[in-house]
Design a protein around this motif. Structure first.
Motif, PDB file in Angstrom:
ATOM      1  N   LYS A   1      31.987  35.771  53.488  1.00 17.44           N
ATOM      2  CA  LYS A   1      32.582  36.677  51.697  1.00 17.44           C
ATOM      3  C   LYS A   1      33.442  36.633  51.091  1.00 17.44           C
ATOM      4  CE  LYS A   1      35.400  40.287  54.139  1.00 17.44           C
ATOM      5  NZ  LYS A   1      36.326  41.274  54.927  1.00 17.44           N
ATOM      6  N   LEU A   2      33.687  37.084  49.510  1.00 16.39           N
ATOM      7  CA  LEU A   2      33.837  37.292  48.577  1.00 16.39           C
ATOM      8  C   LEU A   2      35.158  38.503  48.026  1.00 16.39           C
ATOM      9  CD1 LEU A   2      31.306  35.349  45.927  1.00 16.39           C
ATOM     10  CD2 LEU A   2      32.450  34.361  47.260  1.00 16.39           C
ATOM     11  N   LEU A   3      36.138  38.296  47.562  1.00 16.24           N
ATOM     12  CA  LEU A   3      36.730  39.518  47.549  1.00 16.24           C
ATOM     13  C   LEU A   3      37.608  39.584  46.134  1.00 16.24           C
ATOM     14  CD1 LEU A   3      40.196  38.236  48.090  1.00 16.24           C
ATOM     15  CD2 LEU A   3      39.187  39.382  50.398  1.00 16.24           C
ATOM     16  N   SER A   4      37.991  40.049  45.623  1.00 15.71           N
ATOM     17  CA  SER A   4      39.072  40.142  44.183  1.00 15.71           C
ATOM     18  C   SER A   4      39.884  41.151  44.348  1.00 15.71           C
ATOM     19  CB  SER A   4      38.518  39.678  42.595  1.00 15.71           C
ATOM     20  OG  SER A   4      39.305  39.308  41.913  1.00 15.71           O
ATOM     21  N   ARG A   5      40.737  41.150  43.366  1.00 14.52           N
ATOM     22  CA  ARG A   5      41.564  42.302  42.960  1.00 14.52           C
ATOM     23  C   ARG A   5      41.598  43.034  41.815  1.00 14.52           C
ATOM     24  NH1 ARG A   5      44.408  40.186  46.441  1.00 14.52           N
ATOM     25  NH2 ARG A   5      44.943  38.599  44.047  1.00 14.52           N
ATOM     26  N   ILE A   6      41.070  43.719  41.226  1.00  9.15           N
ATOM     27  CA  ILE A   6      40.464  44.345  40.168  1.00  9.15           C
ATOM     28  C   ILE A   6      41.488  45.473  39.147  1.00  9.15           C
ATOM     29  CG2 ILE A   6      38.414  45.113  37.759  1.00  9.15           C
ATOM     30  CD1 ILE A   6      36.370  44.121  40.259  1.00  9.15           C
ATOM     31  N   PHE A   7      41.881  45.335  38.237  1.00  4.19           N
ATOM     32  CA  PHE A   7      42.979  46.668  37.608  1.00  4.19           C
ATOM     33  C   PHE A   7      41.914  47.415  37.397  1.00  4.19           C
ATOM     34  CE2 PHE A   7      45.559  43.458  34.713  1.00  4.19           C
ATOM     35  CZ  PHE A   7      46.324  43.010  36.312  1.00  4.19           C
ATOM     36  N   THR A   8      42.283  49.011  37.983  1.00  5.75           N
ATOM     37  CA  THR A   8      42.087  50.064  37.297  1.00  5.75           C
ATOM     38  C   THR A   8      41.425  50.879  36.242  1.00  5.75           C
ATOM     39  OG1 THR A   8      44.076  51.273  38.369  1.00  5.75           O
ATOM     40  CG2 THR A   8      43.040  51.057  39.918  1.00  5.75           C
TER      41      THR A   8
ATOM     42  N   ASP B   1      47.842  48.951  38.332  1.00  3.52           N
ATOM     43  CA  ASP B   1      47.087  49.197  40.520  1.00  3.52           C
ATOM     44  C   ASP B   1      46.386  48.391  40.313  1.00  3.52           C
ATOM     45  OD1 ASP B   1      49.171  51.438  40.425  1.00  3.52           O
ATOM     46  OD2 ASP B   1      47.280  52.705  40.506  1.00  3.52           O
ATOM     47  N   CYS B   2      45.341  48.294  41.388  1.00  2.00           N
ATOM     48  CA  CYS B   2      44.402  47.426  41.749  1.00  2.00           C
ATOM     49  C   CYS B   2      43.189  47.744  42.903  1.00  2.00           C
ATOM     50  CB  CYS B   2      44.441  45.599  41.942  1.00  2.00           C
ATOM     51  SG  CYS B   2      45.877  44.919  41.095  1.00  2.00           S
ATOM     52  N   VAL B   3      42.226  47.646  41.861  1.00  2.00           N
ATOM     53  CA  VAL B   3      40.621  47.680  43.056  1.00  2.00           C
ATOM     54  C   VAL B   3      40.408  46.953  43.940  1.00  2.00           C
ATOM     55  CG1 VAL B   3      38.723  48.923  43.790  1.00  2.00           C
ATOM     56  CG2 VAL B   3      39.507  49.693  41.485  1.00  2.00           C
ATOM     57  N   VAL B   4      40.770  47.060  45.762  1.00  2.00           N
ATOM     58  CA  VAL B   4      40.371  45.984  46.424  1.00  2.00           C
ATOM     59  C   VAL B   4      38.632  45.763  46.178  1.00  2.00           C
ATOM     60  CG1 VAL B   4      40.255  44.060  48.033  1.00  2.00           C
ATOM     61  CG2 VAL B   4      42.644  45.347  47.189  1.00  2.00           C
ATOM     62  N   VAL B   5      38.047  44.540  45.836  1.00  2.00           N
ATOM     63  CA  VAL B   5      36.725  44.761  46.325  1.00  2.00           C
ATOM     64  C   VAL B   5      36.174  43.601  47.037  1.00  2.00           C
ATOM     65  CG1 VAL B   5      36.097  45.637  44.164  1.00  2.00           C
ATOM     66  CG2 VAL B   5      36.176  43.093  43.922  1.00  2.00           C
TER      67      VAL B   5
ATOM     68  N   ARG C   1      31.623  46.080  47.803  1.00  2.00           N
ATOM     69  CA  ARG C   1      31.972  47.366  48.263  1.00  2.00           C
ATOM     70  C   ARG C   1      33.939  47.753  47.646  1.00  2.00           C
ATOM     71  NH1 ARG C   1      34.548  49.219  52.920  1.00  2.00           N
ATOM     72  NH2 ARG C   1      35.572  47.276  53.582  1.00  2.00           N
ATOM     73  N   GLU C   2      34.055  48.540  47.267  1.00  2.00           N
ATOM     74  CA  GLU C   2      35.203  49.224  46.911  1.00  2.00           C
ATOM     75  C   GLU C   2      35.791  49.371  47.776  1.00  2.00           C
ATOM     76  OE1 GLU C   2      35.606  51.655  43.033  1.00  2.00           O
ATOM     77  OE2 GLU C   2      34.072  49.693  42.129  1.00  2.00           O
ATOM     78  N   VAL C   3      36.880  48.478  48.594  1.00  2.00           N
ATOM     79  CA  VAL C   3      38.147  49.164  49.714  1.00  2.00           C
ATOM     80  C   VAL C   3      38.706  49.855  49.885  1.00  2.00           C
ATOM     81  CG1 VAL C   3      39.429  47.634  51.764  1.00  2.00           C
ATOM     82  CG2 VAL C   3      37.241  46.005  50.141  1.00  2.00           C
ATOM     83  N   GLY C   4      39.662  49.607  48.333  1.00  2.00           N
ATOM     84  CA  GLY C   4      40.693  50.917  48.528  1.00  2.00           C
ATOM     85  C   GLY C   4      41.587  50.309  46.864  1.00  2.00           C
ATOM     86  N   VAL C   5      42.567  50.820  46.772  1.00  2.00           N
ATOM     87  CA  VAL C   5      43.279  50.856  45.518  1.00  2.00           C
ATOM     88  C   VAL C   5      45.037  50.324  46.136  1.00  2.00           C
ATOM     89  CG1 VAL C   5      44.372  51.904  43.637  1.00  2.00           C
ATOM     90  CG2 VAL C   5      42.503  52.328  44.221  1.00  2.00           C
ATOM     91  N   TYR C   6      44.685  48.994  45.554  1.00  2.00           N
ATOM     92  CA  TYR C   6      46.887  48.768  45.809  1.00  2.00           C
ATOM     93  C   TYR C   6      47.442  49.201  44.494  1.00  2.00           C
ATOM     94  CZ  TYR C   6      45.893  44.828  48.456  1.00  2.00           C
ATOM     95  OH  TYR C   6      45.204  44.074  50.413  1.00  2.00           O
ATOM     96  N   ARG C   7      48.579  50.517  44.614  1.00  2.00           N
ATOM     97  CA  ARG C   7      49.041  50.814  43.947  1.00  2.00           C
ATOM     98  C   ARG C   7      50.576  50.024  43.952  1.00  2.00           C
ATOM     99  NH1 ARG C   7      51.382  55.569  45.412  1.00  2.00           N
ATOM    100  NH2 ARG C   7      51.419  56.125  43.239  1.00  2.00           N
TER     101      ARG C   7
ATOM    102  N   GLU D   1      45.089  36.892  26.944  1.00  2.00           N
ATOM    103  CA  GLU D   1      45.577  38.625  25.848  1.00  2.00           C
ATOM    104  C   GLU D   1      44.828  39.053  26.968  1.00  2.00           C
ATOM    105  OE1 GLU D   1      43.819  36.172  23.024  1.00  2.00           O
ATOM    106  OE2 GLU D   1      44.851  33.933  22.956  1.00  2.00           O
ATOM    107  N   GLY D   2      43.747  39.377  26.986  1.00  2.00           N
ATOM    108  CA  GLY D   2      43.336  40.979  27.358  1.00  2.00           C
ATOM    109  C   GLY D   2      44.011  41.550  28.666  1.00  2.00           C
ATOM    110  N   HIS D   3      44.750  40.883  28.962  1.00  2.00           N
ATOM    111  CA  HIS D   3      45.948  41.856  30.268  1.00  2.00           C
ATOM    112  C   HIS D   3      45.169  42.615  31.336  1.00  2.00           C
ATOM    113  CE1 HIS D   3      49.403  43.127  27.341  1.00  2.00           C
ATOM    114  NE2 HIS D   3      48.476  41.276  26.763  1.00  2.00           N
ATOM    115  N   VAL D   4      43.683  41.722  31.843  1.00  2.00           N
ATOM    116  CA  VAL D   4      43.144  41.623  32.848  1.00  2.00           C
ATOM    117  C   VAL D   4      43.039  40.814  34.109  1.00  2.00           C
ATOM    118  CG1 VAL D   4      41.191  42.388  31.272  1.00  2.00           C
ATOM    119  CG2 VAL D   4      41.466  39.867  31.958  1.00  2.00           C
ATOM    120  N   THR D   5      44.643  40.276  34.445  1.00  2.00           N
ATOM    121  CA  THR D   5      44.922  39.004  34.803  1.00  2.00           C
ATOM    122  C   THR D   5      46.560  38.902  34.968  1.00  2.00           C
ATOM    123  OG1 THR D   5      44.991  36.798  36.012  1.00  2.00           O
ATOM    124  CG2 THR D   5      44.483  37.200  33.401  1.00  2.00           C
TER     125      THR D   5
END
Ligand SMILES: CC(C)(COP(=O)(O)OP(=O)(O)OC[C@H]1O[C@@H](n2cnc3c(N)ncnc32)[C@H](O)[C@@H]1OP(=O)(O)O)[C@@H](O)C(=O)NCCC(=O)NCCS
Length: 161
Positions: free
Chosen positions: A109-116, A148-152, A131-137, A23-27
């Motif tokens: 390794k743990l990773l995720s994508r997080i909304f910017t 957009d998502c930050v890859v961590v 570590r913030e690897v970069g941004v998927y636009r 509902e919070g639109h974080v996924t």
């Protein structure tokens, strides 16, 4: 507060807390989930945080590209805390317990994508040494809007040595 491995009796709380995140639109998930929907999550590392015996948050990993056995020590994590309990350390505790459990099981390794825009989640990851690897636009659309998502990522276990 304490953290422990999740069990079947936690599934209602896990689904309820996850639905708050939807509902919070974080996924990118858009459909509410039931306890039955999330039961299969117990097959992989998943921890809950309790406060006075009440489940207030959880963290889990799912397999990263399961069709490739070479990736079997990489876990995609998710972490969710009930709205009324955020900002009190439950997310940190859940992630620390999850990383410990993953290390025990040989993950590296743990990773995720997080909304910017998800400042809380990004702050949590920074605090825990991700570590913030970069941004998927424009990674995908959520309710019609490009996001957009930050890859961590964080190395754990033998890879972190
Ligand atoms: C992201 C989330 C799991 C963090 O859990 P939490 O219990 O609120 O986090 P914590 O209390 O452990 O705080 C961790 C860090 O976040 C930061 N933080 C806390 N509240 C914050 C806020 N309101 N704004 C920005 N940063 C904040 C702080 O840096 C904090 O570190 P500190 O304890 O050293 O001060 C939780 O807010 C949540 O469930 N959000 C909705 C679901 C979500 O976005 N999940 C992640 C999807 S990728």
């Amino acid at each position: 507060m304490n953290a422990r491995s999740a069990r079947r009796g936690d599934l209602d709380a896990i689904a309820r807390i996850y639905n708050e995140g939807i509902e919070g639109h974080v996924t990118f998930e858009t459909e509410p989930r039931s306890a039955a929907d999330v039961e299969r999550w117990l097959e992989q590392p998943i921890v809950v945080v309790e406060d006075g015996g009440e489940v207030v948050g959880w963290a889990r990993v799912s397999a990263y590209r399961p069709e490739r056995p070479a990736y079997n020590g990489v876990g995609e994590f998710g972490v969710y805390v009930a709205g009324a309990h955020r900002g009190r350390g439950a997310g940190s505790l859940a992630m620390e317990a999850l990383a410990d459990e993953c290390e025990r099981r040989g993950y590296w390794k743990l990773l995720s994508r997080i909304f910017t825009e998800n400042e809380r989640s990004l702050a949590l990851c920074r605090k825990l040494g991700f570590r913030e690897v970069g941004v998927y636009r424009r990674h995908a659309r959520l309710h019609g809007d490009w996001r957009d998502c930050v890859v961590v990522e964080k190395l754990i276990g033998e890879a972190a040595a």
